[in-house]
Design a protein around this motif. Sequence first.
Motif, PDB file in Angstrom:
ATOM      1  N   ALA A 537       0.837  -1.205   0.000  1.00  0.00           N
ATOM      2  CA  ALA A 537       0.000   0.000   0.000  1.00  0.00           C
ATOM      3  C   ALA A 537       0.874   1.257   0.000  1.00  0.00           C
ATOM      4  CB  ALA A 537      -0.916   0.004   1.226  1.00  0.00           C
ATOM      5  N   GLY A 538       1.970   1.204   0.771  1.00  0.00           N
ATOM      6  CA  GLY A 538       2.870   2.352   0.819  1.00  0.00           C
ATOM      7  C   GLY A 538       3.502   2.627  -0.538  1.00  0.00           C
ATOM      8  N   GLU A 539       3.946   1.575  -1.219  1.00  0.00           N
ATOM      9  CA  GLU A 539       4.562   1.758  -2.539  1.00  0.00           C
ATOM     10  C   GLU A 539       3.554   2.286  -3.551  1.00  0.00           C
ATOM     11  OE1 GLU A 539       7.222  -1.174  -4.122  1.00  0.00           O
ATOM     12  OE2 GLU A 539       7.587  -2.017  -2.129  1.00  0.00           O
ATOM     13  N   ALA A 540       2.302   1.839  -3.446  1.00  0.00           N
ATOM     14  CA  ALA A 540       1.272   2.335  -4.368  1.00  0.00           C
ATOM     15  C   ALA A 540       1.059   3.841  -4.181  1.00  0.00           C
ATOM     16  CB  ALA A 540      -0.031   1.580  -4.143  1.00  0.00           C
ATOM     17  N   ALA A 541       1.067   4.296  -2.912  1.00  0.00           N
ATOM     18  CA  ALA A 541       0.905   5.729  -2.642  1.00  0.00           C
ATOM     19  C   ALA A 541       2.086   6.522  -3.186  1.00  0.00           C
ATOM     20  CB  ALA A 541       0.756   5.962  -1.140  1.00  0.00           C
ATOM     21  N   LEU A 542       3.294   5.975  -3.019  1.00  0.00           N
ATOM     22  CA  LEU A 542       4.490   6.657  -3.534  1.00  0.00           C
ATOM     23  C   LEU A 542       4.451   6.757  -5.057  1.00  0.00           C
ATOM     24  CD1 LEU A 542       7.244   4.996  -1.305  1.00  0.00           C
ATOM     25  CD2 LEU A 542       6.293   7.279  -1.063  1.00  0.00           C
ATOM     26  N   ASP A 543       4.024   5.675  -5.708  1.00  0.00           N
ATOM     27  CA  ASP A 543       3.938   5.693  -7.171  1.00  0.00           C
ATOM     28  C   ASP A 543       2.946   6.754  -7.646  1.00  0.00           C
ATOM     29  OD1 ASP A 543       5.818   3.720  -7.424  1.00  0.00           O
ATOM     30  OD2 ASP A 543       4.362   2.087  -7.609  1.00  0.00           O
ATOM     31  N   GLU A 544       1.826   6.871  -6.941  1.00  0.00           N
ATOM     32  CA  GLU A 544       0.826   7.873  -7.326  1.00  0.00           C
ATOM     33  C   GLU A 544       1.376   9.291  -7.152  1.00  0.00           C
ATOM     34  OE1 GLU A 544      -3.726   9.301  -6.204  1.00  0.00           O
ATOM     35  OE2 GLU A 544      -3.011   7.348  -5.509  1.00  0.00           O
ATOM     36  N   LEU A 545       2.099   9.509  -6.065  1.00  0.00           N
ATOM     37  CA  LEU A 545       2.706  10.834  -5.842  1.00  0.00           C
ATOM     38  C   LEU A 545       3.754  11.145  -6.914  1.00  0.00           C
ATOM     39  CD1 LEU A 545       3.183  10.824  -1.956  1.00  0.00           C
ATOM     40  CD2 LEU A 545       1.550  12.171  -3.273  1.00  0.00           C
ATOM     41  N   ALA A 546       4.510  10.132  -7.295  1.00  0.00           N
ATOM     42  CA  ALA A 546       5.524  10.351  -8.332  1.00  0.00           C
ATOM     43  C   ALA A 546       4.872  10.653  -9.669  1.00  0.00           C
ATOM     44  CB  ALA A 546       6.429   9.128  -8.442  1.00  0.00           C
ATOM     45  N   GLU A 547       3.786   9.947  -9.982  1.00  0.00           N
ATOM     46  CA  GLU A 547       3.094  10.190 -11.247  1.00  0.00           C
ATOM     47  C   GLU A 547       2.506  11.590 -11.291  1.00  0.00           C
ATOM     48  OE1 GLU A 547      -0.455   8.124 -13.863  1.00  0.00           O
ATOM     49  OE2 GLU A 547       0.686   6.904 -12.454  1.00  0.00           O
ATOM     50  N   ALA A 548       2.071  12.092 -10.136  1.00  0.00           N
ATOM     51  CA  ALA A 548       1.528  13.458 -10.054  1.00  0.00           C
ATOM     52  C   ALA A 548       2.627  14.509  -9.961  1.00  0.00           C
ATOM     53  CB  ALA A 548       0.601  13.568  -8.842  1.00  0.00           C
ATOM     54  N   ARG A 549       3.888  14.085  -9.971  1.00  0.00           N
ATOM     55  CA  ARG A 549       5.074  14.943  -9.876  1.00  0.00           C
ATOM     56  C   ARG A 549       5.124  15.720  -8.564  1.00  0.00           C
ATOM     57  NH1 ARG A 549       7.828  14.570 -14.682  1.00  0.00           N
ATOM     58  NH2 ARG A 549       9.569  14.928 -13.280  1.00  0.00           N
ATOM     59  N   LEU A 550       4.558  15.123  -7.515  1.00  0.00           N
ATOM     60  CA  LEU A 550       4.675  15.685  -6.170  1.00  0.00           C
ATOM     61  C   LEU A 550       5.842  15.033  -5.429  1.00  0.00           C
ATOM     62  CD1 LEU A 550       0.885  15.861  -5.284  1.00  0.00           C
ATOM     63  CD2 LEU A 550       2.384  17.752  -5.913  1.00  0.00           C
ATOM     64  N   LEU A 551       6.355  13.962  -5.970  1.00  0.00           N
ATOM     65  CA  LEU A 551       7.610  13.330  -5.536  1.00  0.00           C
ATOM     66  C   LEU A 551       8.423  13.075  -6.793  1.00  0.00           C
ATOM     67  CD1 LEU A 551       6.866  10.465  -2.962  1.00  0.00           C
ATOM     68  CD2 LEU A 551       7.996  12.628  -2.512  1.00  0.00           C
ATOM     69  N   GLU A 552       9.735  13.174  -6.673  1.00  0.00           N
ATOM     70  CA  GLU A 552      10.591  12.889  -7.817  1.00  0.00           C
ATOM     71  C   GLU A 552      11.402  11.618  -7.543  1.00  0.00           C
ATOM     72  OE1 GLU A 552      10.732  14.507 -10.863  1.00  0.00           O
ATOM     73  OE2 GLU A 552       8.912  15.335  -9.986  1.00  0.00           O
TER      74      GLU A 552
END
Length: 929
Positions: A537-552
Amino acid sequence: MRFRLLGPLLVEVDDVPVPITAPKQRTVLAMLLARAGHVVPVRALVAEVWDERPPHSAVANLRTYLMQLRKLTRTELVTTEAGYMLRVAPEEFDLARFEELSARGRQALARHDPAAAQDSYARALELWRGPAAEDVPLGPTLREVVARLTGQYLSTVEEHTEILLKMGAHLTVLGRLRELLAAHPLRERMYGQLMVALYRAGDVAGALEVFGTARRVLSEELGLDPGPELRRLHQAVLSRERDIEPAAPEGRTRPRQLPREPSVFVGRSGELATMLGALRGCAVPPLVALNGPGGVGKSTLALRVAHAVAGQFPDGQLYVDLQGSSPGLAPLWPAEVLGRFLRALGVSEVPAAPAEAAAAYQSALAERRVLVVLDNAVDAAQVAPLIPASAGCATLITARAAPTTLDAAHVAVGVLDEAESVRMLALLAGEARIEAETDASAEIARLCGYHPLALRIAGARLAARASWSLPRYAQRLRARRLDELQVADLAVRSCFATGYEALSAAAARAFRLFGVLDVAELGVEAAVALLGAEPEAGEAALDELAEARLLEPVGDSRFRMHDLLRVFAGELAVRDDPPDERERAVRRALAWYLGMCRKVHLTVEPHLHAGEGAFDDPAEAVEWFETEAPALVAAAAQAAAGEPRFVIDLLPLVKALATKTGRWRELESIARLAAEAAGRLGDGAGEAAALTTLGVVEWRAGRIDAARACFDRALGLRRELGDREAEGLALHTLGWFGMRTGDLDEAFEHIAAGLKLLEEHGSSRVGMVLHNLGEVLLRLGRRAEAAGCFERCLTLRRANGDLFGESITLAALGRAYTLLDRREEALAAFATALARCRDTGNREDEWEVLLSRSEIHLRNGARAAAAADLGRALELTARLGEQYGTAAATRQLARALGGEEEARRAAALFAAPGLRPDPVLEALLTARL
């Protein structure tokens, strides 16, 4: 002072040419000029001059070239930690003048003033004395720069020719067009202009011959037929029309939809070169897609390139803002955009069905050369129907997430560097004002996170408030960052909010919790610990943030959040998450860091622990520590106020590895925090441990009195606690300090006394103290005794499985054998030492082993082997900032290669103030200055 790059490289001082004859020197100067006003990294200069095979002396040679350029040209060449920057006034540089005059020409055309445009273009073209950087050896970057400048020159010639033809000056353009087409035979627009000029001069056969040449060259080189414009001109010549001109055919419109070219633009040379290269000379329709977080300047970059290549697309330029991330606006449907584009192309009846509209759009573009700019896209599905299929067209796309399903040249756009950020502030707020307060300017740029939108807002606010001092505005930014970064309709918060509001609940919570931990970069495991989530679940949230360019994403399974985004996330966390939830998240992350550091310590110094849980491979432990070291410092700084025990417990776990991997800055930060926290809690043992570490840091920095005070205070605290083992360690540390400061008798006494206490106590630290007793004996000249001491220590460390300690002692044993001229034994010790050093990340001893072994190679006549060892040693000493090691290795290299340049450089290095030669290594190395 004048600099000329548009032709052979030329520097003039008081109108007198300055001879710069060395080819590599010309390359260095051309690189600095091509990036005038911006920092050029040392690695970029080295790569440009020597390509992929630089010599070991490349950086030293580069410094020599730069020093000579300073003397020859009397320029303002600024040295920074990142590289070098050449400051040149625009009026002193032909490239800057060319770009300024070309821009004036375009502006005059836009306001329908052809006379002013002709004058500006003519003056711009007069600056060219031949191909750009004609006599400069070009590396990869300069080749791209020259290609870009050549394209700009040819586009300017075409614009100028267009004006001259409209003014009836067709005879004046013939010679120039023929000459340029001979050198650049793929410029279709020039063929058309030459046909018009010849036809108007009465040379019908010449005009037809030009068309035949164009058709043959385009077919052979690109596999293309002439475009509709050239075919129209051909038909007009065959029909003997009364007059012809290079204009659109009757009834065909040429849309010019590009917004105004950005007036403030800095940096992006690499991205520009990639994009311009992708848009030139392709037999298929070029497609370039820019991706990057909100506000980093994707649209600005796209428009800059679009205007630069507009001349290559005579049938027009289409532009649309697709509203993919516009606050309060829904993304545009492709069907709506197709309707707009078709009408712009002169199609009066637009089909209602999306599929029919898409087909009509492709038909309208089939024989045209049009540039399509699709700005602010959501995803590939939104832009796919809008991408032309015609080989004569090209497309530029900007989007936050990379549309990776498209067959495009993908260009990532990030934040600017410090020099570029300060330059942007100067362009917005005034150069004199920014240059007058350089420290405050750099601080404002840092507080803006080098983020282009934030910098644009900061510059606009400063420009509107001339009475504000820069330090005052920096203070306001520190106090309330995001409140200060809004002006008129621009706001950093709004830019970030667009991405945040589209997140799922789980990803939104993850984003907020990133804002409660003051760590810029997290690995997946640390992030999962912070979130308190299951790994999947944590990795899925990180992937979503990266796709939204809120994490690089940075590296393998690691993510970085921009400083301003973290501030925004922290604001949202305070607003939406209870205090206890935020505190629990921080504690989870700190507990994970501490657990991992215990695992590292258990791997590196297993004799100090009981139990299991170490890394399988010591190299894995070293890699983890080096990756996480900046995060550990940030976590310690945050924990010092609310969770001080974390800092005290952290220090002994990271000390050994930090010293041997050269992480002194991080170690000092953690040690100071730990000393202050332990003092506040009344933890005498923790304070003594922190002071011992600080003493080593102070000694290394040359602050001898401060180091002695730390060691004395630590000994006092140990004695107050009545801990005999700890007292023995403190005595040993004082002995180590005496050895380092040259008081060898005192050193021997302290270490011997410490060893006695530790042996009585049965301490696991006996091996370390025994090792340093051997080091003192070596300095006292008692070499055989020292070798015996190291041999005893090595037996102990091997029995304890202490690979890290083994690497240190093997290095010392090899030195002792070398001083005793027991060469074979020394070589064997050094070979095993190197393996252990590399296994455990012990770079400090690795360079000493390589340096020592080079001496045996030289004594044995193996110069090539010595040079190989010294090359690697120099890499390590440069990385660690080890002055003496660099000087000694350079001196040895002079002996190995017989190089006068290395000998001179070694002499200069040894003459540097603050250099502290190692007496044992100096005794071992036979070279003398």
